[in-house]
Scaffold this motif. Structure first.
Motif, mmCIF file in Angstrom:
data_model
loop_
_atom_site.group_PDB
_atom_site.id
_atom_site.type_symbol
_atom_site.label_atom_id
_atom_site.label_comp_id
_atom_site.label_asym_id
_atom_site.label_seq_id
_atom_site.Cartn_x
_atom_site.Cartn_y
_atom_site.Cartn_z
ATOM 1 N N LEU A 1 0.819 -1.209 0.000
ATOM 2 C CA LEU A 1 0.000 0.000 0.000
ATOM 3 C C LEU A 1 0.854 1.261 0.000
ATOM 4 O O LEU A 1 0.440 2.306 -0.512
ATOM 5 N N GLU A 2 2.052 1.183 0.565
ATOM 6 C CA GLU A 2 2.942 2.343 0.591
ATOM 7 C C GLU A 2 3.371 2.774 -0.804
ATOM 8 O O GLU A 2 3.796 3.912 -1.005
ATOM 9 N N LEU A 3 3.267 1.864 -1.775
ATOM 10 C CA LEU A 3 3.672 2.198 -3.142
ATOM 11 C C LEU A 3 2.569 2.902 -3.914
ATOM 12 O O LEU A 3 2.760 3.300 -5.062
ATOM 13 N N ALA A 4 1.410 3.063 -3.294
ATOM 14 C CA ALA A 4 0.293 3.712 -3.969
ATOM 15 C C ALA A 4 0.459 5.225 -3.959
ATOM 16 O O ALA A 4 1.225 5.788 -3.164
ATOM 17 N N ARG A 5 -0.268 5.865 -4.847
ATOM 18 C CA ARG A 5 -0.333 7.322 -4.863
ATOM 19 C C ARG A 5 -0.794 7.812 -3.490
ATOM 20 O O ARG A 5 -1.788 7.348 -2.953
ATOM 21 N N ARG A 6 -0.063 8.743 -2.924
ATOM 22 C CA ARG A 6 -0.326 9.158 -1.542
ATOM 23 C C ARG A 6 -1.720 9.744 -1.382
ATOM 24 O O ARG A 6 -2.342 9.619 -0.337
ATOM 25 N N GLU A 7 -2.227 10.392 -2.434
ATOM 26 C CA GLU A 7 -3.543 11.025 -2.332
ATOM 27 C C GLU A 7 -4.688 10.033 -2.507
ATOM 28 O O GLU A 7 -5.861 10.386 -2.304
ATOM 29 N N ALA A 8 -4.393 8.808 -2.903
ATOM 30 C CA ALA A 8 -5.443 7.828 -3.170
ATOM 31 C C ALA A 8 -6.171 7.445 -1.884
ATOM 32 O O ALA A 8 -5.550 7.238 -0.833
ATOM 33 N N LYS A 9 -7.483 7.330 -1.966
ATOM 34 C CA LYS A 9 -8.281 6.872 -0.830
ATOM 35 C C LYS A 9 -8.143 5.359 -0.723
ATOM 36 O O LYS A 9 -8.203 4.635 -1.720
ATOM 37 N N ARG A 10 -7.933 4.863 0.482
ATOM 38 C CA ARG A 10 -7.757 3.431 0.716
ATOM 39 C C ARG A 10 -8.973 2.891 1.474
ATOM 40 O O ARG A 10 -9.290 3.384 2.554
ATOM 41 N N ILE A 11 -9.611 1.875 0.921
ATOM 42 C CA ILE A 11 -10.790 1.289 1.548
ATOM 43 C C ILE A 11 -10.570 -0.211 1.706
ATOM 44 O O ILE A 11 -10.354 -0.931 0.722
ATOM 45 N N CYS A 12 -10.604 -0.680 2.956
ATOM 46 C CA CYS A 12 -10.423 -2.105 3.223
ATOM 47 C C CYS A 12 -11.740 -2.827 2.978
ATOM 48 O O CYS A 12 -12.776 -2.472 3.542
ATOM 49 N N VAL A 13 -11.699 -3.816 2.108
ATOM 50 C CA VAL A 13 -12.873 -4.636 1.830
ATOM 51 C C VAL A 13 -12.521 -6.085 2.163
ATOM 52 O O VAL A 13 -12.655 -6.992 1.348
ATOM 53 N N GLY A 14 -12.050 -6.281 3.377
ATOM 54 C CA GLY A 14 -11.457 -7.543 3.796
ATOM 55 C C GLY A 14 -12.308 -8.762 3.516
ATOM 56 O O GLY A 14 -13.500 -8.779 3.787
ATOM 57 N N LYS A 15 -11.666 -9.780 2.956
ATOM 58 C CA LYS A 15 -12.308 -11.060 2.718
ATOM 59 C C LYS A 15 -11.326 -12.145 3.141
ATOM 60 O O LYS A 15 -10.310 -12.356 2.488
ATOM 61 N N ARG A 16 -11.639 -12.842 4.256
ATOM 62 C CA ARG A 16 -10.800 -13.952 4.704
ATOM 63 C C ARG A 16 -11.691 -15.075 5.189
ATOM 64 O O ARG A 16 -12.729 -14.848 5.824
ATOM 65 N N GLY A 17 -11.253 -16.283 4.921
ATOM 66 C CA GLY A 17 -12.042 -17.440 5.306
ATOM 67 C C GLY A 17 -12.257 -17.513 6.809
ATOM 68 O O GLY A 17 -11.339 -17.250 7.586
ATOM 69 N N ALA A 18 -13.486 -17.880 7.220
ATOM 70 C CA ALA A 18 -13.849 -18.084 8.625
ATOM 71 C C ALA A 18 -13.721 -16.822 9.455
ATOM 72 O O ALA A 18 -13.609 -16.881 10.669
ATOM 73 N N ARG A 19 -13.703 -15.674 8.811
ATOM 74 C CA ARG A 19 -13.661 -14.406 9.532
ATOM 75 C C ARG A 19 -14.727 -13.473 8.970
ATOM 76 O O ARG A 19 -15.244 -13.679 7.881
ATOM 77 N N ALA A 20 -15.037 -12.439 9.769
ATOM 78 C CA ALA A 20 -15.990 -11.444 9.283
ATOM 79 C C ALA A 20 -15.471 -10.848 7.988
ATOM 80 O O ALA A 20 -14.331 -10.387 7.920
ATOM 81 N N SER A 21 -16.293 -10.872 6.951
ATOM 82 C CA SER A 21 -15.868 -10.420 5.631
ATOM 83 C C SER A 21 -16.916 -9.523 5.013
ATOM 84 O O SER A 21 -18.098 -9.578 5.362
ATOM 85 N N CYS A 22 -16.474 -8.684 4.092
ATOM 86 C CA CYS A 22 -17.406 -7.861 3.325
ATOM 87 C C CYS A 22 -18.104 -8.743 2.292
ATOM 88 O O CYS A 22 -17.488 -9.643 1.711
ATOM 89 N N LYS A 23 -19.379 -8.486 2.053
ATOM 90 C CA LYS A 23 -20.104 -9.231 1.042
ATOM 91 C C LYS A 23 -19.567 -8.878 -0.345
ATOM 92 O O LYS A 23 -19.290 -7.719 -0.632
ATOM 93 N N GLN A 24 -19.455 -9.894 -1.184
ATOM 94 C CA GLN A 24 -18.935 -9.664 -2.526
ATOM 95 C C GLN A 24 -19.804 -8.671 -3.288
ATOM 96 O O GLN A 24 -19.301 -7.795 -3.998
ATOM 97 N N GLU A 25 -21.118 -8.757 -3.136
ATOM 98 C CA GLU A 25 -21.994 -7.843 -3.856
ATOM 99 C C GLU A 25 -21.796 -6.398 -3.403
ATOM 100 O O GLU A 25 -21.939 -5.457 -4.195
ATOM 101 N N ASP A 26 -21.443 -6.208 -2.111
ATOM 102 C CA ASP A 26 -21.183 -4.853 -1.623
ATOM 103 C C ASP A 26 -19.890 -4.295 -2.224
ATOM 104 O O ASP A 26 -19.808 -3.121 -2.576
ATOM 105 N N ILE A 27 -18.896 -5.161 -2.310
ATOM 106 C CA ILE A 27 -17.618 -4.734 -2.895
ATOM 107 C C ILE A 27 -17.808 -4.348 -4.357
ATOM 108 O O ILE A 27 -17.344 -3.292 -4.815
ATOM 109 N N THR A 28 -18.518 -5.187 -5.093
ATOM 110 C CA THR A 28 -18.738 -4.931 -6.509
ATOM 111 C C THR A 28 -19.533 -3.652 -6.715
ATOM 112 O O THR A 28 -19.213 -2.828 -7.588
ATOM 113 N N ALA A 29 -20.567 -3.455 -5.907
ATOM 114 C CA ALA A 29 -21.393 -2.247 -6.032
ATOM 115 C C ALA A 29 -20.586 -0.996 -5.739
ATOM 116 O O ALA A 29 -20.714 0.024 -6.436
ATOM 117 N N LEU A 30 -19.736 -1.048 -4.727
ATOM 118 C CA LEU A 30 -18.897 0.101 -4.381
ATOM 119 C C LEU A 30 -17.909 0.402 -5.504
ATOM 120 O O LEU A 30 -17.701 1.571 -5.880
#
Length: 489
Positions: free
Chosen positions: A272-301
């Motif tokens: 992430l440090e290699l990204a443009r500094r002004e870029a907005k960063r949004i975590c859409v975490g998806k990991r097995g057996a853990r609280a995750s963002c819904k795929q449809e929410d990620i796609t819609a966003l």
């Protein structure tokens, strides 16, 4: 069946800018007076540098070196050089923009620095940092593109080594492109609206600058952006297994051109440090057996942001086209009438093979390599997964996301006739500082994972190609075995 809580995408603040040893500043010296005290070869180099920047350089030296005499006789690339066969005095600094001294003693250095401070001008005493208000760095000259490298005076040779490496990445034609940019800047401002249209022109301009010689005009680019379409685009980018050094150049370019980055939990901070500094960063975490963002929410966003004119990067660990649900996202973005592209990344299987220094398709052992997912939507081993087609004689099988189903994978493989002593490997957090490796018989594989736990991302592989796998082998990403934890059964 594994149930998980649902997360929502959450914006993450960019990492705070780390402390700077010095502030890099580019000084405009065209038509301004500069003073140099001393006639040594080192002073001659500084005089040439200041004159090249457009300064009118007055050199005070009672006994100028041959280098200095030749420099003054040859003249400056810009600005001017004048040699005064007399020692400097405080009055010489009045009205100057910058002052340099090659002092023979600390007493002279202190006097010159004090006079410069009294005159209110920046001062540098060569090789005497205690008396300096600024330092020179190593310079990469593709003027009007100028790159400076500083080590705060601590390691000039290191700075020079860094300069050489950067120079290899910057084609000489970059100078012509930069001059061309200055010539078309006003036309670009008039032709393209602020925001995405204008940035799209400059991104295309920059891409060509690194690929080809500068043309006479860029009318083709100016015409290409005449559309009023202000929609953004989506780029699926592979972040690789974790080590930022394994990113492709195209991945870095995509991150540098992004407005918004939707990233997964396992993407490292270094990436992430290699990204443009002004870029907005949004975590859409998806990991097995853990609280995750819904795929449809990620796609819609993702689609909503692109429709608003943003350049959206969907940053996924490994390669987005390998167990990354890229197909669903690509279909959705296309259906929304938006532009989508993909930047591949190094997938876990490749990083694993490098870590163990083992060819997955060694011709003496395997003619087939298979990548398989270790769990289904329900979090269990997919019932229809043909383990015998993945492992066995002449085959190498790599299982992604198989930590929680390792027992079932191994049991089904052995039940299908796989020799329990068949070589196998396990790797956790591949390419990261906390990486762990194990190699041994497949029958012992589940116990190893049980002992490690399943908090870290784990991949496992089975096949005779791993017969000589060394858990202490060096990785391509990080040649420091002391940073790795390894076990051999």
């Amino acid at each position: 069946m594994i149930t998980t809580n649902v997360r929502t995408p959450s914006e993450v603040a960019p990492t705070r800018l780390s402390a700077l040893a010095t502030l890099p500043v580019f000084m405009i010296l065209t038509g301004k007076r500069a003073v140099i005290a001393g006639g040594t070869a080192a002073a001659a180099w500084k005089a040439e540098l200041l004159a090249a920047a457009g300064a009118d350089v007055a050199i005070h030296a009672t006994d100028p070196s041959e280098d200095m005499v030749l420099l003054v006789a040859r003249g400056a690339a810009a600005g001017s050089l004048s040699l005064h066969a007399a020692p400097w005095c405080a009055a010489d600094l009045d009205g100057a923009a910058i002052a340099i001294c090659d002092a023979e003693s600390d007493e002279e250095a202190a006097a010159f620095a004090a006079a410069a401070r009294a005159a209110g001008i920046p001062v540098n005493v060569i090789d005497k940092p205690a008396f300096c208000t600024f330092q020179f760095g190593s310079i990469i000259n593709r003027s009007p593109v100028v790159v400076g490298v500083s080590t705060d005076g601590a390691a000039p040779i290191l700075g020079q080594a860094i300069r050489r490496r950067i120079e290899t990445l910057l084609p000489a034609a970059l100078a012509d492109w930069a001059r061309l940019a200055a010539g078309v800047r006003s036309r670009v401002m008039d032709r393209f609206a602020p925001g995405r249209p204008r940035r799209a022109f400059w991104e295309a301009f920059a891409e060509r600058a690194f690929r080809e010689a500068a043309p006479e005009t860029v009318d083709d680019l100016l015409g290409a952006g005449a559309s009023d379409d202000t929609r953004g685009k989506v780029t699926l980018v592979g972040a690789g297994p974790g080590d930022s050094g394994l990113l492709t150049l195209n991945a870095v370019r995509a991150l540098q051109a992004s407005d918004v980055i939707l990233f997964d939990d396992l993407v490292s901070d270094d990436v992430l440090e290699l990204a443009r500094r002004e870029a907005k960063r949004i975590c859409v975490g998806k990991r097995g057996a853990r609280a995750s963002c819904k795929q449809e929410d990620i796609t819609a966003l993702m689609i909503s942001l692109a429709r608003s004119g943003r350049n959206v990067v969907r940053l996924k660990c490994g390669d987005p086209m390998v167990f990354g649900r890229a197909g669903e996202e690509i279909d959705a973005v296309r259906a929304a009438g938006l532009e989508v592209s993909v930047v591949p990344g190094i997938t876990t299987a490749s990083a694993m093979a490098s870590a163990f220094q083992t060819s997955l398709t060694h011709r003496d052992h395997a003619q087939v390599v298979s990548f398989a997912t270790g769990h289904s939507r329900d979090g269990v081993l997919p019932p229809g997964l043909d383990i015998q087609a993945i492992v066995g004689e002449g085959r190498t099988g790599v299982f992604y996301m198989g930590a929680r189903t390792a027992d079932a994978i191994v049991a089904r493989a052995i039940a299908g006739g796989l020799d329990p002593t068949t070589p196998a490997v396990v790797i956790a957090s591949v390419s990261r500082p906390e990486e762990r490796r194990w190699a041994g018989p497949v029958a012992a594989l589940p116990a190893t994972i049980a002992a490690w736990g399943t908090d870290a991302p784990i991949a496992l592989a089975i096949g005779t190609v791993f017969a000589n796998a060394e858990t202490g082998a060096l990785t391509l990403a990080d040649p420091a075995p002391a940073r790795r934890a390894a076990v051999r059964a």
